[in-house]
Write a protein that holds these residues in place. Structure first.
Motif, PDB file in Angstrom:
ATOM      1  N   VAL A   1      52.555  13.545  65.686  1.00 49.38           N
ATOM      2  CA  VAL A   1      52.141  14.217  64.599  1.00 49.38           C
ATOM      3  C   VAL A   1      53.364  15.151  63.765  1.00 49.38           C
ATOM      4  CG1 VAL A   1      50.821  16.438  63.848  1.00 49.38           C
ATOM      5  CG2 VAL A   1      50.037  14.822  65.490  1.00 49.38           C
ATOM      6  N   VAL A   2      53.424  14.780  62.399  1.00 51.58           N
ATOM      7  CA  VAL A   2      54.581  15.493  61.845  1.00 51.58           C
ATOM      8  C   VAL A   2      53.980  16.523  60.845  1.00 51.58           C
ATOM      9  CG1 VAL A   2      56.476  15.194  60.289  1.00 51.58           C
ATOM     10  CG2 VAL A   2      55.946  13.457  61.612  1.00 51.58           C
ATOM     11  N   GLU A   3      54.644  17.652  61.257  1.00 54.28           N
ATOM     12  CA  GLU A   3      54.127  18.965  60.419  1.00 54.28           C
ATOM     13  C   GLU A   3      55.114  19.534  59.501  1.00 54.28           C
ATOM     14  OE1 GLU A   3      50.621  20.941  59.630  1.00 54.28           O
ATOM     15  OE2 GLU A   3      50.570  20.012  61.697  1.00 54.28           O
ATOM     16  N   ILE A   4      54.504  19.525  58.444  1.00 54.01           N
ATOM     17  CA  ILE A   4      55.312  20.304  57.345  1.00 54.01           C
ATOM     18  C   ILE A   4      55.096  21.723  57.350  1.00 54.01           C
ATOM     19  CG2 ILE A   4      56.268  20.490  54.996  1.00 54.01           C
ATOM     20  CD1 ILE A   4      56.792  17.568  56.374  1.00 54.01           C
ATOM     21  N   VAL A   5      56.222  22.789  57.571  1.00 52.26           N
ATOM     22  CA  VAL A   5      55.666  24.218  57.581  1.00 52.26           C
ATOM     23  C   VAL A   5      55.639  24.655  56.305  1.00 52.26           C
ATOM     24  CG1 VAL A   5      56.739  26.174  58.516  1.00 52.26           C
ATOM     25  CG2 VAL A   5      56.904  24.205  60.011  1.00 52.26           C
ATOM     26  N   SER A   6      54.783  25.470  55.973  1.00 49.47           N
ATOM     27  CA  SER A   6      54.528  26.130  54.516  1.00 49.47           C
ATOM     28  C   SER A   6      54.654  27.698  55.042  1.00 49.47           C
ATOM     29  CB  SER A   6      53.405  25.684  53.844  1.00 49.47           C
ATOM     30  OG  SER A   6      52.196  26.164  54.887  1.00 49.47           O
TER      31      SER A   6
ATOM     32  N   ILE B   1      58.270  19.016  63.877  1.00 48.35           N
ATOM     33  CA  ILE B   1      57.931  20.322  62.876  1.00 48.35           C
ATOM     34  C   ILE B   1      59.108  20.194  61.740  1.00 48.35           C
ATOM     35  CG2 ILE B   1      57.703  22.637  62.877  1.00 48.35           C
ATOM     36  CD1 ILE B   1      56.885  22.759  65.928  1.00 48.35           C
ATOM     37  N   VAL B   2      58.816  20.054  60.838  1.00 53.68           N
ATOM     38  CA  VAL B   2      59.697  20.108  59.593  1.00 53.68           C
ATOM     39  C   VAL B   2      59.651  21.346  58.788  1.00 53.68           C
ATOM     40  CG1 VAL B   2      60.759  18.816  57.543  1.00 53.68           C
ATOM     41  CG2 VAL B   2      59.675  17.450  59.349  1.00 53.68           C
ATOM     42  N   ASP B   3      60.553  21.991  58.793  1.00 56.71           N
ATOM     43  CA  ASP B   3      60.641  23.162  57.899  1.00 56.71           C
ATOM     44  C   ASP B   3      61.563  23.164  56.667  1.00 56.71           C
ATOM     45  OD1 ASP B   3      60.857  25.959  56.772  1.00 56.71           O
ATOM     46  OD2 ASP B   3      61.249  26.759  58.876  1.00 56.71           O
ATOM     47  N   ILE B   4      60.826  23.067  55.623  1.00 58.51           N
ATOM     48  CA  ILE B   4      61.690  22.851  54.323  1.00 58.51           C
ATOM     49  C   ILE B   4      62.371  23.862  53.543  1.00 58.51           C
ATOM     50  CG2 ILE B   4      60.316  20.636  53.904  1.00 58.51           C
ATOM     51  CD1 ILE B   4      58.737  22.241  51.924  1.00 58.51           C
ATOM     52  N   THR B   5      62.343  25.020  54.317  1.00 56.85           N
ATOM     53  CA  THR B   5      63.147  26.273  53.713  1.00 56.85           C
ATOM     54  C   THR B   5      64.550  25.709  54.176  1.00 56.85           C
ATOM     55  OG1 THR B   5      63.010  27.328  55.661  1.00 56.85           O
ATOM     56  CG2 THR B   5      61.500  27.806  53.971  1.00 56.85           C
ATOM     57  N   GLU B   6      65.397  26.181  53.090  1.00 54.42           N
ATOM     58  CA  GLU B   6      66.682  25.615  53.275  1.00 54.42           C
ATOM     59  C   GLU B   6      67.748  26.482  54.367  1.00 54.42           C
ATOM     60  OE1 GLU B   6      69.227  24.506  50.121  1.00 54.42           O
ATOM     61  OE2 GLU B   6      67.640  25.035  48.676  1.00 54.42           O
TER      62      GLU B   6
ATOM     63  N   ASP C   1      61.676  20.693  73.417  1.00 54.16           N
ATOM     64  CA  ASP C   1      62.627  20.258  72.420  1.00 54.16           C
ATOM     65  C   ASP C   1      64.004  20.660  72.648  1.00 54.16           C
ATOM     66  OD1 ASP C   1      63.075  22.962  70.701  1.00 54.16           O
ATOM     67  OD2 ASP C   1      60.947  23.111  71.354  1.00 54.16           O
ATOM     68  N   GLY C   2      64.719  20.162  71.735  1.00 57.37           N
ATOM     69  CA  GLY C   2      66.121  20.242  71.965  1.00 57.37           C
ATOM     70  C   GLY C   2      66.700  21.079  70.859  1.00 57.37           C
ATOM     71  N   GLY C   3      65.880  21.812  69.911  1.00 56.06           N
ATOM     72  CA  GLY C   3      66.155  22.924  69.312  1.00 56.06           C
ATOM     73  C   GLY C   3      66.199  22.181  67.623  1.00 56.06           C
ATOM     74  N   ALA C   4      66.335  22.948  66.767  1.00 59.05           N
ATOM     75  CA  ALA C   4      66.303  22.459  65.304  1.00 59.05           C
ATOM     76  C   ALA C   4      67.465  21.617  64.847  1.00 59.05           C
ATOM     77  CB  ALA C   4      66.111  23.748  64.499  1.00 59.05           C
TER      78      ALA C   4
ATOM     79  N   VAL D   1      64.347   5.669  64.132  1.00 59.08           N
ATOM     80  CA  VAL D   1      63.900   6.185  62.600  1.00 59.08           C
ATOM     81  C   VAL D   1      65.314   7.217  62.474  1.00 59.08           C
ATOM     82  CG1 VAL D   1      62.910   8.355  63.350  1.00 59.08           C
ATOM     83  CG2 VAL D   1      62.599   7.472  61.071  1.00 59.08           C
ATOM     84  N   ARG D   2      65.841   7.389  61.217  1.00 55.95           N
ATOM     85  CA  ARG D   2      66.901   8.029  60.736  1.00 55.95           C
ATOM     86  C   ARG D   2      66.315   8.619  59.580  1.00 55.95           C
ATOM     87  NH1 ARG D   2      71.949   7.997  62.440  1.00 55.95           N
ATOM     88  NH2 ARG D   2      71.709   6.150  63.550  1.00 55.95           N
ATOM     89  N   VAL D   3      66.552  10.064  59.432  1.00 54.99           N
ATOM     90  CA  VAL D   3      65.997  10.800  58.216  1.00 54.99           C
ATOM     91  C   VAL D   3      67.050  11.729  57.940  1.00 54.99           C
ATOM     92  CG1 VAL D   3      64.303  12.572  57.492  1.00 54.99           C
ATOM     93  CG2 VAL D   3      63.499  10.678  59.394  1.00 54.99           C
ATOM     94  N   ASN D   4      67.512  11.784  56.601  1.00 55.88           N
ATOM     95  CA  ASN D   4      68.234  12.640  55.824  1.00 55.88           C
ATOM     96  C   ASN D   4      67.548  13.643  55.387  1.00 55.88           C
ATOM     97  OD1 ASN D   4      69.973  13.922  54.062  1.00 55.88           O
ATOM     98  ND2 ASN D   4      70.690  12.419  52.992  1.00 55.88           N
ATOM     99  N   LEU D   5      67.558  14.870  56.403  1.00 56.66           N
ATOM    100  CA  LEU D   5      66.613  15.898  55.948  1.00 56.66           C
ATOM    101  C   LEU D   5      66.943  16.688  54.731  1.00 56.66           C
ATOM    102  CD1 LEU D   5      66.595  17.249  59.755  1.00 56.66           C
ATOM    103  CD2 LEU D   5      64.743  16.157  58.309  1.00 56.66           C
ATOM    104  N   ASP D   6      68.229  16.710  54.207  1.00 60.48           N
ATOM    105  CA  ASP D   6      68.550  17.468  53.078  1.00 60.48           C
ATOM    106  C   ASP D   6      68.023  16.695  51.846  1.00 60.48           C
ATOM    107  OD1 ASP D   6      70.118  19.232  54.254  1.00 60.48           O
ATOM    108  OD2 ASP D   6      71.836  18.085  54.201  1.00 60.48           O
ATOM    109  N   ALA D   7      67.748  15.354  51.839  1.00 61.28           N
ATOM    110  CA  ALA D   7      66.972  14.440  50.925  1.00 61.28           C
ATOM    111  C   ALA D   7      65.502  14.932  50.601  1.00 61.28           C
ATOM    112  CB  ALA D   7      67.181  13.049  51.072  1.00 61.28           C
ATOM    113  N   LEU D   8      64.818  15.622  51.480  1.00 60.79           N
ATOM    114  CA  LEU D   8      63.449  15.901  51.477  1.00 60.79           C
ATOM    115  C   LEU D   8      63.239  16.915  50.415  1.00 60.79           C
ATOM    116  CD1 LEU D   8      62.432  16.135  55.379  1.00 60.79           C
ATOM    117  CD2 LEU D   8      62.068  14.334  53.712  1.00 60.79           C
ATOM    118  N   LEU D   9      64.195  17.697  49.815  1.00 57.08           N
ATOM    119  CA  LEU D   9      63.918  18.808  48.971  1.00 57.08           C
ATOM    120  C   LEU D   9      63.988  18.116  47.629  1.00 57.08           C
ATOM    121  CD1 LEU D   9      65.971  21.619  50.144  1.00 57.08           C
ATOM    122  CD2 LEU D   9      63.646  21.215  50.291  1.00 57.08           C
TER     123      LEU D   9
END
Length: 86
Positions: free
Chosen positions: A10-15, A40-45, A62-65, A78-86
């Motif tokens: 499950v992938v959750e985007i935090v609002s 858990i993906v937090d999209i605040t910078e 978990d191993g932390g953020a 999988v490899r995800v560029n988290l900065d590209a999510l904004l």
């Protein structure tokens, strides 16, 4: 209908209004349901991702953020560029 036993991840985007729900309530509910992985993906910078995995009776561990780039081979490569999510 999808059963929890059929879910691998499950992938959750935090609002802004769901921080506690996503990090505490849903984390416990998904662990109790036996879902092996919860991200858990937090999209605040800066954008961050916490990858949780079931660790037996302890629930999720978990191993932390992670910021910048997230890479894993578990539960799949999988490899995800988290900065590209904004």
């Amino acid at each position: 209908m999808l059963k929890a036993s059929d879910v691998l991840l499950v992938v959750e985007i935090v609002s802004p209004g769901s921080t506690r729900t996503d990090n505490v309530d849903k984390r416990g509910e998904y662990a109790d349901a036996g879902i092996p992985h919860y991200w858990i993906v937090d999209i605040t910078e800066p954008v961050s991702l916490v990858a949780c995995h079931l660790a037996g009776e302890f629930g999720y561990q978990d191993g932390g953020a992670v910021t910048g780039e997230f890479a894993t081979d578990d539960p799949f490569a999988v490899r995800v560029n988290l900065d590209a999510l904004l």
